[in-house]
Design a protein around this motif. Structure first.
Motif, PDB file in Angstrom:
ATOM      1  N   HIS A  58       0.861  -1.187   0.000  1.00  0.00           N
ATOM      2  CA  HIS A  58       0.000   0.000   0.000  1.00  0.00           C
ATOM      3  C   HIS A  58       0.898   1.238   0.000  1.00  0.00           C
ATOM      4  CE1 HIS A  58      -3.081  -2.692   2.077  1.00  0.00           C
ATOM      5  NE2 HIS A  58      -3.700  -2.258   0.982  1.00  0.00           N
ATOM      6  N   VAL A  59       0.458   2.305  -0.663  1.00  0.00           N
ATOM      7  CA  VAL A  59       1.253   3.533  -0.743  1.00  0.00           C
ATOM      8  C   VAL A  59       1.500   4.098   0.655  1.00  0.00           C
ATOM      9  CG1 VAL A  59       1.232   5.930  -1.543  1.00  0.00           C
ATOM     10  CG2 VAL A  59       0.541   4.113  -3.080  1.00  0.00           C
ATOM     11  N   GLU A  60       0.459   4.188   1.479  1.00  0.00           N
ATOM     12  CA  GLU A  60       0.624   4.758   2.823  1.00  0.00           C
ATOM     13  C   GLU A  60       1.596   3.947   3.670  1.00  0.00           C
ATOM     14  OE1 GLU A  60      -2.524   3.634   1.830  1.00  0.00           O
ATOM     15  OE2 GLU A  60      -3.123   5.528   0.917  1.00  0.00           O
ATOM     16  N   CYS A  61       1.507   2.642   3.557  1.00  0.00           N
ATOM     17  CA  CYS A  61       2.362   1.763   4.366  1.00  0.00           C
ATOM     18  C   CYS A  61       3.830   1.884   3.961  1.00  0.00           C
ATOM     19  CB  CYS A  61       1.907   0.320   4.234  1.00  0.00           C
ATOM     20  SG  CYS A  61       0.229   0.007   4.790  1.00  0.00           S
ATOM     21  N   VAL A  62       4.102   1.757   2.664  1.00  0.00           N
ATOM     22  CA  VAL A  62       5.488   1.752   2.215  1.00  0.00           C
ATOM     23  C   VAL A  62       6.098   3.145   2.299  1.00  0.00           C
ATOM     24  CG1 VAL A  62       5.177   2.102  -0.280  1.00  0.00           C
ATOM     25  CG2 VAL A  62       7.033   0.651   0.559  1.00  0.00           C
ATOM     26  N   ASP A  63       5.288   4.194   2.109  1.00  0.00           N
ATOM     27  CA  ASP A  63       5.839   5.539   2.243  1.00  0.00           C
ATOM     28  C   ASP A  63       6.314   5.793   3.671  1.00  0.00           C
ATOM     29  OD1 ASP A  63       5.303   5.899  -0.397  1.00  0.00           O
ATOM     30  OD2 ASP A  63       3.814   7.492  -0.123  1.00  0.00           O
ATOM     31  N   MET A  64       5.516   5.369   4.641  1.00  0.00           N
ATOM     32  CA  MET A  64       5.921   5.538   6.042  1.00  0.00           C
ATOM     33  C   MET A  64       7.212   4.774   6.321  1.00  0.00           C
ATOM     34  SD  MET A  64       3.840   4.712   9.567  1.00  0.00           S
ATOM     35  CE  MET A  64       2.344   5.320   8.871  1.00  0.00           C
ATOM     36  N   TRP A  65       7.326   3.573   5.778  1.00  0.00           N
ATOM     37  CA  TRP A  65       8.533   2.768   5.959  1.00  0.00           C
ATOM     38  C   TRP A  65       9.737   3.446   5.305  1.00  0.00           C
ATOM     39  CZ3 TRP A  65      10.402  -1.428   8.475  1.00  0.00           C
ATOM     40  CH2 TRP A  65      11.582  -1.967   8.008  1.00  0.00           C
ATOM     41  N   LEU A  66       9.566   3.910   4.065  1.00  0.00           N
ATOM     42  CA  LEU A  66      10.694   4.453   3.310  1.00  0.00           C
ATOM     43  C   LEU A  66      11.139   5.830   3.790  1.00  0.00           C
ATOM     44  CD1 LEU A  66       9.779   3.252  -0.282  1.00  0.00           C
ATOM     45  CD2 LEU A  66      11.563   2.363   1.231  1.00  0.00           C
ATOM     46  N   TYR A  67      10.328   6.521   4.587  1.00  0.00           N
ATOM     47  CA  TYR A  67      10.787   7.773   5.185  1.00  0.00           C
ATOM     48  C   TYR A  67      11.893   7.520   6.206  1.00  0.00           C
ATOM     49  CZ  TYR A  67       7.238  10.793   3.143  1.00  0.00           C
ATOM     50  OH  TYR A  67       6.472  11.514   2.267  1.00  0.00           O
ATOM     51  N   SER A  68      11.904   6.330   6.792  1.00  0.00           N
ATOM     52  CA  SER A  68      12.918   6.050   7.806  1.00  0.00           C
ATOM     53  C   SER A  68      13.878   4.919   7.433  1.00  0.00           C
ATOM     54  CB  SER A  68      12.247   5.720   9.143  1.00  0.00           C
ATOM     55  OG  SER A  68      11.395   4.619   9.004  1.00  0.00           O
ATOM     56  N   HIS A  69      13.639   4.225   6.319  1.00  0.00           N
ATOM     57  CA  HIS A  69      14.516   3.150   5.866  1.00  0.00           C
ATOM     58  C   HIS A  69      14.689   3.267   4.361  1.00  0.00           C
ATOM     59  CE1 HIS A  69      12.447   1.643   9.467  1.00  0.00           C
ATOM     60  NE2 HIS A  69      13.560   1.018   9.727  1.00  0.00           N
ATOM     61  N   ALA A  70      15.846   2.922   3.847  1.00  0.00           N
ATOM     62  CA  ALA A  70      16.083   2.963   2.408  1.00  0.00           C
ATOM     63  C   ALA A  70      16.130   1.560   1.819  1.00  0.00           C
ATOM     64  CB  ALA A  70      17.380   3.702   2.109  1.00  0.00           C
ATOM     65  N   THR A  71      15.477   0.618   2.491  1.00  0.00           N
ATOM     66  CA  THR A  71      15.478  -0.765   2.032  1.00  0.00           C
ATOM     67  C   THR A  71      14.049  -1.290   1.971  1.00  0.00           C
ATOM     68  OG1 THR A  71      15.711  -1.579   4.292  1.00  0.00           O
ATOM     69  CG2 THR A  71      17.745  -1.260   3.034  1.00  0.00           C
ATOM     70  N   CYS A  72      13.867  -2.359   1.212  1.00  0.00           N
ATOM     71  CA  CYS A  72      12.565  -3.020   1.128  1.00  0.00           C
ATOM     72  C   CYS A  72      12.242  -3.655   2.484  1.00  0.00           C
ATOM     73  CB  CYS A  72      12.605  -4.094   0.043  1.00  0.00           C
ATOM     74  SG  CYS A  72      11.133  -5.138  -0.015  1.00  0.00           S
ATOM     75  N   PRO A  73      11.009  -3.530   2.961  1.00  0.00           N
ATOM     76  CA  PRO A  73      10.669  -4.142   4.253  1.00  0.00           C
ATOM     77  C   PRO A  73      10.718  -5.668   4.244  1.00  0.00           C
ATOM     78  CG  PRO A  73       8.886  -2.719   3.463  1.00  0.00           C
ATOM     79  CD  PRO A  73       9.930  -2.734   2.414  1.00  0.00           C
ATOM     80  N   LEU A  74      10.598  -6.277   3.070  1.00  0.00           N
ATOM     81  CA  LEU A  74      10.619  -7.743   3.001  1.00  0.00           C
ATOM     82  C   LEU A  74      12.013  -8.315   2.812  1.00  0.00           C
ATOM     83  CD1 LEU A  74       7.494  -8.790   0.913  1.00  0.00           C
ATOM     84  CD2 LEU A  74       8.000  -9.290   3.290  1.00  0.00           C
ATOM     85  N   CYS A  75      12.665  -7.904   1.728  1.00  0.00           N
ATOM     86  CA  CYS A  75      13.949  -8.541   1.387  1.00  0.00           C
ATOM     87  C   CYS A  75      15.153  -7.687   1.762  1.00  0.00           C
ATOM     88  CB  CYS A  75      13.994  -8.868  -0.099  1.00  0.00           C
ATOM     89  SG  CYS A  75      13.944  -7.413  -1.171  1.00  0.00           S
ATOM     90  N   ARG A  76      14.922  -6.456   2.201  1.00  0.00           N
ATOM     91  CA  ARG A  76      15.957  -5.516   2.647  1.00  0.00           C
ATOM     92  C   ARG A  76      16.910  -5.108   1.518  1.00  0.00           C
ATOM     93  NH1 ARG A  76      14.392  -3.142   7.060  1.00  0.00           N
ATOM     94  NH2 ARG A  76      16.309  -3.133   8.209  1.00  0.00           N
ATOM     95  N   ARG A  77      16.476  -5.224   0.281  1.00  0.00           N
ATOM     96  CA  ARG A  77      17.267  -4.703  -0.837  1.00  0.00           C
ATOM     97  C   ARG A  77      17.246  -3.186  -0.808  1.00  0.00           C
ATOM     98  NH1 ARG A  77      16.052  -7.884  -6.416  1.00  0.00           N
ATOM     99  NH2 ARG A  77      18.120  -8.800  -6.512  1.00  0.00           N
TER     100      ARG A  77
END
Length: 166
Positions: A134-153
């Motif tokens: 979801h856009v809201e979910c991944v945007d919140m994650w990517l504001y504080s991390h520069a990696t994929c939440p699943l595979c950490r790429r």
């Protein structure tokens, strides 16, 4: 008949009736122990605060070690590092359609909120690993991390490259 004369007090009477008692020693030892515990706790907390503050300051001042380059920027919260807003905007978002090209034949699930992605919901597909959120979910994650939440790429370099193509 025995009379008690204060001038004829023995040594035992002086110790027992004097100002020094064993109870006083126990109280003083307990106070000293409690004071040392308090001082030790304050010292540990102070050292921890200085260490964490120094770590946050050095983390925000040093460049990202993930190879994100200009795409990685410090986030506003606690010295965490995520994507810059321009790099995040470079990752395309679209309305999810079940069974559409690239969407697969089955259902999709956002691994961040664990919710099923419904038709018409706004989603982002990360360019490097092709994971969908979801856009809201991944945007919140990517504001504080520069990696994929699943595979950490690393998403930063791929997002910058996707932004250059557009």
């Amino acid at each position: 008949m025995s009379s008690h004369d204060p001038s004829s007090a023995t040594a035992a009477d002086a110790v027992a009736g004097g100002s020094y008692r064993v109870c006083d020693t126990v109280v003083l030892v307990c106070l000293a122990f409690a004071s040392s515990i308090i001082v030790f706790t304050v010292a540990v907390c102070f050292r921890r605060a200085v260490t964490l503050q120094g770590y946050a300051a050095s983390a925000s001042a040093s460049p990202s070690g993930r190879g994100g380059g200009a795409a990685a920027a410090p986030a506003a919260v606690g010295g965490l590092r995520g994507l810059a807003p321009s790099a995040l905007a470079a990752i395309p978002k679209f309305a999810y359609r079940r069974g559409a090209a690239g969407g697969g034949g089955g259902w999709a699930q956002c691994a961040i909120c664990l919710g099923v992605v419904r038709d018409g919901e706004a989603v982002r597909r990360l360019p490097e690993c092709k994971h969908l959120f979801h856009v809201e979910c991944v945007d919140m994650w990517l504001y504080s991390h520069a990696t994929c939440p699943l595979c950490r790429r690393d998403v930063g370099a791929a997002a910058a490259a996707a932004g250059d193509k557009v």
